[in-house]
Design a protein around this motif. Structure first.
Motif, PDB file in Angstrom:
ATOM      1  N   THR A  50       0.822  -1.222   0.000  1.00 58.83           N
ATOM      2  CA  THR A  50       0.000   0.000   0.000  1.00 58.83           C
ATOM      3  C   THR A  50       0.849   1.263   0.000  1.00 58.83           C
ATOM      4  OG1 THR A  50      -0.075  -0.241   2.382  1.00 58.83           O
ATOM      5  CG2 THR A  50      -1.990  -1.045   1.140  1.00 58.83           C
ATOM      6  N   CYS A  51       2.160   1.122  -0.104  1.00 61.96           N
ATOM      7  CA  CYS A  51       3.014   2.312  -0.148  1.00 61.96           C
ATOM      8  C   CYS A  51       3.485   2.628  -1.567  1.00 61.96           C
ATOM      9  CB  CYS A  51       4.215   2.147   0.795  1.00 61.96           C
ATOM     10  SG  CYS A  51       3.744   2.288   2.525  1.00 61.96           S
ATOM     11  N   HIS A  52       2.964   1.912  -2.559  1.00 64.00           N
ATOM     12  CA  HIS A  52       3.387   2.205  -3.933  1.00 64.00           C
ATOM     13  C   HIS A  52       2.372   2.992  -4.765  1.00 64.00           C
ATOM     14  CE1 HIS A  52       0.805  -1.014  -5.515  1.00 64.00           C
ATOM     15  NE2 HIS A  52       1.058  -0.557  -6.715  1.00 64.00           N
ATOM     16  N   PRO A  53       1.046   2.927  -4.468  1.00 60.72           N
ATOM     17  CA  PRO A  53       0.117   3.535  -5.435  1.00 60.72           C
ATOM     18  C   PRO A  53       0.376   5.024  -5.688  1.00 60.72           C
ATOM     19  CG  PRO A  53      -1.085   2.129  -3.898  1.00 60.72           C
ATOM     20  CD  PRO A  53       0.320   2.234  -3.378  1.00 60.72           C
ATOM     21  N   MET A  54       0.525   5.787  -4.591  1.00 56.05           N
ATOM     22  CA  MET A  54       0.672   7.236  -4.753  1.00 56.05           C
ATOM     23  C   MET A  54       2.020   7.613  -5.372  1.00 56.05           C
ATOM     24  SD  MET A  54       1.655   5.924  -1.864  1.00 56.05           S
ATOM     25  CE  MET A  54       0.207   5.674  -0.841  1.00 56.05           C
ATOM     26  N   VAL A  55       2.932   6.661  -5.440  1.00 58.89           N
ATOM     27  CA  VAL A  55       4.252   6.924  -6.039  1.00 58.89           C
ATOM     28  C   VAL A  55       4.267   6.407  -7.491  1.00 58.89           C
ATOM     29  CG1 VAL A  55       6.732   6.542  -5.831  1.00 58.89           C
ATOM     30  CG2 VAL A  55       5.310   6.683  -3.765  1.00 58.89           C
ATOM     31  N   ALA A  56       4.108   5.101  -7.629  1.00 60.72           N
ATOM     32  CA  ALA A  56       4.228   4.492  -8.966  1.00 60.72           C
ATOM     33  C   ALA A  56       3.095   4.942  -9.894  1.00 60.72           C
ATOM     34  CB  ALA A  56       4.253   2.973  -8.849  1.00 60.72           C
ATOM     35  N   HIS A  57       1.909   5.223  -9.317  1.00 60.07           N
ATOM     36  CA  HIS A  57       0.762   5.570 -10.161  1.00 60.07           C
ATOM     37  C   HIS A  57       0.490   7.075 -10.222  1.00 60.07           C
ATOM     38  CE1 HIS A  57       0.210   1.370 -10.625  1.00 60.07           C
ATOM     39  NE2 HIS A  57      -0.091   1.161  -9.373  1.00 60.07           N
ATOM     40  N   GLU A  58       1.459   7.870  -9.730  1.00 55.52           N
ATOM     41  CA  GLU A  58       1.290   9.319  -9.865  1.00 55.52           C
ATOM     42  C   GLU A  58       1.127   9.690 -11.341  1.00 55.52           C
ATOM     43  OE1 GLU A  58       4.425  11.677  -8.118  1.00 55.52           O
ATOM     44  OE2 GLU A  58       3.707  13.495  -9.131  1.00 55.52           O
ATOM     45  N   SER A  59       1.839   8.965 -12.207  1.00 58.20           N
ATOM     46  CA  SER A  59       1.810   9.306 -13.638  1.00 58.20           C
ATOM     47  C   SER A  59       0.415   9.156 -14.228  1.00 58.20           C
ATOM     48  CB  SER A  59       2.793   8.422 -14.389  1.00 58.20           C
ATOM     49  OG  SER A  59       2.205   7.187 -14.754  1.00 58.20           O
ATOM     50  N   SER A  60      -0.314   8.148 -13.791  1.00 58.33           N
ATOM     51  CA  SER A  60      -1.643   7.895 -14.376  1.00 58.33           C
ATOM     52  C   SER A  60      -2.737   8.513 -13.492  1.00 58.33           C
ATOM     53  CB  SER A  60      -1.866   6.397 -14.528  1.00 58.33           C
ATOM     54  OG  SER A  60      -1.480   5.694 -13.365  1.00 58.33           O
ATOM     55  N   ALA A  61      -2.814   8.068 -12.228  1.00 58.34           N
ATOM     56  CA  ALA A  61      -3.880   8.554 -11.360  1.00 58.34           C
ATOM     57  C   ALA A  61      -3.687  10.036 -11.033  1.00 58.34           C
ATOM     58  CB  ALA A  61      -3.918   7.722 -10.082  1.00 58.34           C
ATOM     59  N   GLY A  62      -2.442  10.436 -10.786  1.00 57.14           N
ATOM     60  CA  GLY A  62      -2.170  11.843 -10.463  1.00 57.14           C
ATOM     61  C   GLY A  62      -2.530  12.744 -11.633  1.00 57.14           C
ATOM     62  N   THR A  63      -2.189  12.311 -12.835  1.00 59.52           N
ATOM     63  CA  THR A  63      -2.509  13.105 -14.026  1.00 59.52           C
ATOM     64  C   THR A  63      -4.022  13.172 -14.226  1.00 59.52           C
ATOM     65  OG1 THR A  63      -0.427  12.384 -14.992  1.00 59.52           O
ATOM     66  CG2 THR A  63      -2.025  13.358 -16.495  1.00 59.52           C
ATOM     67  N   ALA A  64      -4.706  12.081 -13.952  1.00 57.68           N
ATOM     68  CA  ALA A  64      -6.172  12.062 -14.100  1.00 57.68           C
ATOM     69  C   ALA A  64      -6.809  13.092 -13.168  1.00 57.68           C
ATOM     70  CB  ALA A  64      -6.714  10.669 -13.796  1.00 57.68           C
ATOM     71  N   VAL A  65      -6.365  13.109 -11.918  1.00 59.06           N
ATOM     72  CA  VAL A  65      -6.924  14.053 -10.938  1.00 59.06           C
ATOM     73  C   VAL A  65      -6.676  15.486 -11.397  1.00 59.06           C
ATOM     74  CG1 VAL A  65      -6.684  14.882  -8.559  1.00 59.06           C
ATOM     75  CG2 VAL A  65      -6.725  12.414  -9.016  1.00 59.06           C
ATOM     76  N   LYS A  66      -5.477  15.728 -11.890  1.00 56.12           N
ATOM     77  CA  LYS A  66      -5.099  17.085 -12.324  1.00 56.12           C
ATOM     78  C   LYS A  66      -5.967  17.523 -13.520  1.00 56.12           C
ATOM     79  CE  LYS A  66      -0.851  19.314 -13.942  1.00 56.12           C
ATOM     80  NZ  LYS A  66      -0.836  18.926 -15.354  1.00 56.12           N
ATOM     81  N   ILE A  67      -6.124  16.653 -14.490  1.00 58.39           N
ATOM     82  CA  ILE A  67      -6.921  17.022 -15.682  1.00 58.39           C
ATOM     83  C   ILE A  67      -8.361  17.312 -15.268  1.00 58.39           C
ATOM     84  CG2 ILE A  67      -7.900  16.181 -17.851  1.00 58.39           C
ATOM     85  CD1 ILE A  67      -5.407  14.580 -18.325  1.00 58.39           C
ATOM     86  N   TRP A  68      -8.898  16.455 -14.401  1.00 61.25           N
ATOM     87  CA  TRP A  68     -10.298  16.613 -13.995  1.00 61.25           C
ATOM     88  C   TRP A  68     -10.501  17.925 -13.236  1.00 61.25           C
ATOM     89  CZ3 TRP A  68     -14.910  15.331 -15.248  1.00 61.25           C
ATOM     90  CH2 TRP A  68     -15.968  15.461 -14.339  1.00 61.25           C
ATOM     91  N   GLU A  69      -9.547  18.252 -12.356  1.00 60.49           N
ATOM     92  CA  GLU A  69      -9.668  19.494 -11.579  1.00 60.49           C
ATOM     93  C   GLU A  69      -9.577  20.719 -12.472  1.00 60.49           C
ATOM     94  OE1 GLU A  69      -6.662  19.124  -8.574  1.00 60.49           O
ATOM     95  OE2 GLU A  69      -7.975  17.956  -7.238  1.00 60.49           O
ATOM     96  N   GLU A  70      -8.728  20.640 -13.493  1.00 59.03           N
ATOM     97  CA  GLU A  70      -8.511  21.813 -14.356  1.00 59.03           C
ATOM     98  C   GLU A  70      -9.574  21.943 -15.441  1.00 59.03           C
ATOM     99  OE1 GLU A  70      -3.636  21.747 -13.862  1.00 59.03           O
ATOM    100  OE2 GLU A  70      -4.545  21.342 -15.823  1.00 59.03           O
ATOM    101  N   MET A  71     -10.350  20.881 -15.636  1.00 56.38           N
ATOM    102  CA  MET A  71     -11.324  20.875 -16.727  1.00 56.38           C
ATOM    103  C   MET A  71     -12.469  21.855 -16.444  1.00 56.38           C
ATOM    104  SD  MET A  71     -13.264  17.522 -18.145  1.00 56.38           S
ATOM    105  CE  MET A  71     -11.937  16.652 -18.900  1.00 56.38           C
ATOM    106  N   GLU A  72     -12.842  22.638 -17.458  1.00 56.80           N
ATOM    107  CA  GLU A  72     -13.998  23.521 -17.294  1.00 56.80           C
ATOM    108  C   GLU A  72     -15.256  22.672 -17.366  1.00 56.80           C
ATOM    109  OE1 GLU A  72     -14.143  26.873 -19.936  1.00 56.80           O
ATOM    110  OE2 GLU A  72     -11.984  27.209 -19.657  1.00 56.80           O
TER     111      GLU A  72
END
Lengths: 155, 439
Positions: free
Chosen positions: B213-235
């Motif tokens: 449980t210590c890898h998701p926020m690190v290894a998946h920042e590229s996919s999940a982190g990017t998804a969160v960022k796009i969704w937040e910035e989306m009009e």
């Protein structure tokens, strides 16, 4: 649209993917269009069974943004891809729409690995004031049911 | 290798807080796993909805052993070695099919009932007086040592003698129960073909990752982190509902505290699960009609209890993981010390709205496909680890996060969700079942 425009469009789209012109490529997609890559030969149901890809604009955009992310380690170093197209076969053609099937060979490489996939790509196209746009794309991989390693770019 | 030699070889590989890299890299250790570990334990074969009719079969394997599972004329499921007793030819090679009332070897037409018994041999007079009945060949297709159909899930043990099914799995069966109970009819059906994803790494890396449980926020920042960022910035207009894809991927970016508080439970014999209190599946939207169907089937209290469990990943030692809340099963099939085939299956809940299956199919393709971004994140790490472990400068792999002196794996335990106790629990079972399963 006419036959030549349709055939040029199919070639241009593949060219954009090979050249990594992803933002231009995304602009080719209509808002409700879906990129579908079935998991099974002749798969009919994209929703209630697993597919390799079934992605709307949001997911395609995410995929493209991720390729350039600072911490996208599976793309350090980056992959490259290459499409070779057979002559597109026009299945339907009207003034403002077309359905086209194209056989392609797709090569993707990263580090010392290279893989070859044989594809049948079916495009649904619509004419818009901005030009031809993609209403839907289905990519059938010849060995879709085989066990693959990573396929990281877009066949 | 004598029993004593095997024991000393195995013991030398496992320490309380670390394991020797040979368990991931050595062809010799891998061969011992195939010969001993996978023979001594209960291994998942398939689901009975894959063979709904008499004569339906699938091909399968335990370790490196070719098997087939078939529904006999009495409707019982049999698990047999996929090997003609005559010359060794595999009887069937397709993933699934129907053989009718009997199997017929394609080489010399020896035929077998679907319980494996020898049915007929062409020109049988050639064997008269030769003592055929005293040979292995006369017994037909050999059965595995033992098999069990647990609520539709078929498991088998190759060794004729060994630990019983109930004793091996114990209370860990509560996760399978919860997955099946989520059907108002108490029944699951396989939905479509599995994803098949080839990994150039050892099978245990995949199993360990299920409770890492210590890898998701690190290894998946590229996919999940990017998804969160796009969704937040989306009009988007006020009150736009979160799309299903975001519900699935965003929780991978949950902070460490989320995973610490979710908890990990371990059971004896290497089984365990993340998500004791909540999980990345807890906040999914309700699907209309589902709760009503569950309440009608079970009553309100029981329905709420079933749906209140949100276990994240349950590992069934040695090599499967299930996700009860979304009806998924992943099978980590060893093909070599550095080669693992991952099959990711999904199930429909009989009597429930199909939207649940659609969400699970979306999860499967987004997270576990060879074309999935989250999958790319993970595989990159496994393959880097497999190559990195060849470094001779360091020989041990560390598994001591939240280690406590005197850990007793024969007791169930519930702990902080970032403990690596489940990895240690797996190696405790690994060590025991490599040498026969004795304590």
């Amino acid at each position: 649209m006419n036959r030549d425009e349709v055939i040029d469009f199919i070639h241009d789209e593949a060219w954009m993917l090979d050249e990594g012109q992803y933002h231009d490529w995304l602009n080719l997609w209509l808002p409700n269009a879906v990129y579908w890559m079935p998991l099974n030969w002749n798969q009919q149901d994209p929703v209630n069974e697993t597919s390799l890809l079934h992605e709307d604009n949001f997911m395609l955009r995410l995929r493209i943004e991720r390729l350039h992310g600072a911490r996208t380690f599976s793309q350090k170093p980056k992959s490259r891809c290459h499409h070779v197209l057979n002559r597109p076969r026009i299945l339907e053609l009207t003034e403002d729409s077309a359905r086209v099937a194209t056989k392609m060979h797709y090569v993707e490489t990263r580090l010392d690995e290279q893989q070859l996939l044989a594809l049948t790509v079916t495009h649904d196209l619509k004419a818009t004031p901005e030009g031809i746009r993609i209403a839907g794309k289905r990519v059938d991989i010849l060995n879709c049911d085989a066990a693959f390693g990573n396929i990281q770019l877009l066949p | 290798m004598t029993e004593a030699d095997l024991k000393s070889r195995v013991d030398a590989l496992i320490r309380p807080q670390q394991v020797h890299r040979d368990v991931y890299t050595s062809p010799e250790v891998y061969a011992l796993e195939m010969r001993h570990l996978f023979r001594n334990v209960w291994v998942y074969i398939g689901h009975d909805s894959q063979t709904p009719n008499k004569g339906d079969y699938i091909t399968a394997q335990i370790g490196d052993q070719p098997l087939l599972m078939v529904r006999h004329t009495d409707n019982e499921i049999h698990v047999l070695y996929n090997r003609c007793p005559h010359k060794g030819t595999k009887i069937v090679i397709d993933k699934a099919g129907n053989t009718g009332k009997f199997f017929r070897c394609p080489y010399h037409a020896w035929s077998f009932k679907t319980d494996g018994c020898l049915l007929a041999i062409p020109l049988k007079k050639g064997y008269e007086g030769t003592g055929l009945e005293e040979t292995e060949a006369s017994h037909g297709l050999a059965p595995v040592g033992a098999m069990m159909n647990y609520r539709g899930f078929i498991f088998a043990r190759l060794a004729p003698e060994g630990i019983g099914f109930e004793e091996f799995f114990g209370d860990s069966l509560s996760s399978l129960d919860n997955m099946v109970d989520r059907s108002p009819e108490g029944k699951l059906t396989v939905a479509g073909a599995p994803l098949r994803y080839m990994h150039k790494c050892n099978w245990k890396m995949l199993v360990e990752n299920q409770t890492d449980t210590c890898h998701p926020m690190v290894a998946h920042e590229s996919s999940a982190g990017t998804a969160v960022k796009i969704w937040e910035e989306m009009e988007k207009p006020e009150g736009t509902p979160t799309p299903a894809a975001m519900e699935i991927i965003a929780p991978f970016m949950s902070p460490y505290e989320f995973f610490e508080n979710m908890g990990i439970r371990t059971w004896p014999n290497g089984h365990g699960h993340t998500g004791v209190h909540h999980s990345i599946h807890s906040a999914y939207s309700d699907i209309p009609g589902y709760l009503d169907a569950m309440v009608a089937a079970y009553g309100e209290e029981r329905a709420n209890a079933i749906l209140g469990e949100n276990r994240h990943n349950t590992v069934y030692f040695p090599n499967i993981m299930i996700k009860g809340p979304i009806q998924q099963l992943r099978n980590f099939i060893p093909l070599g010390p550095d080669k693992t085939l991952v099959e990711s299956w999904i199930f429909a809940l009989d009597g429930a709205p199909s939207e649940l299956t659609a969400r699970t199919a979306m999860y499967n393709r987004m997270i576990n496909a060879p074309t999935s971004m989250v999958g790319h994140d993970d595989l990159e790490m496994y393959e880097r680890a497999q190559e990195g472990l060849m470094a001779d400068g360091l020989e041990w792999v560390n598994i001591q996060r939240l280690y406590e002196d005197g850990e007793d794996f024969s007791e169930e335990a519930v702990l902080n969700g970032t403990t690596e106790r489940q990895m240690r629990n797996q190696f405790d079972a690994w060590k025991r079942f490599m040498i026969g399963g004795a304590a």
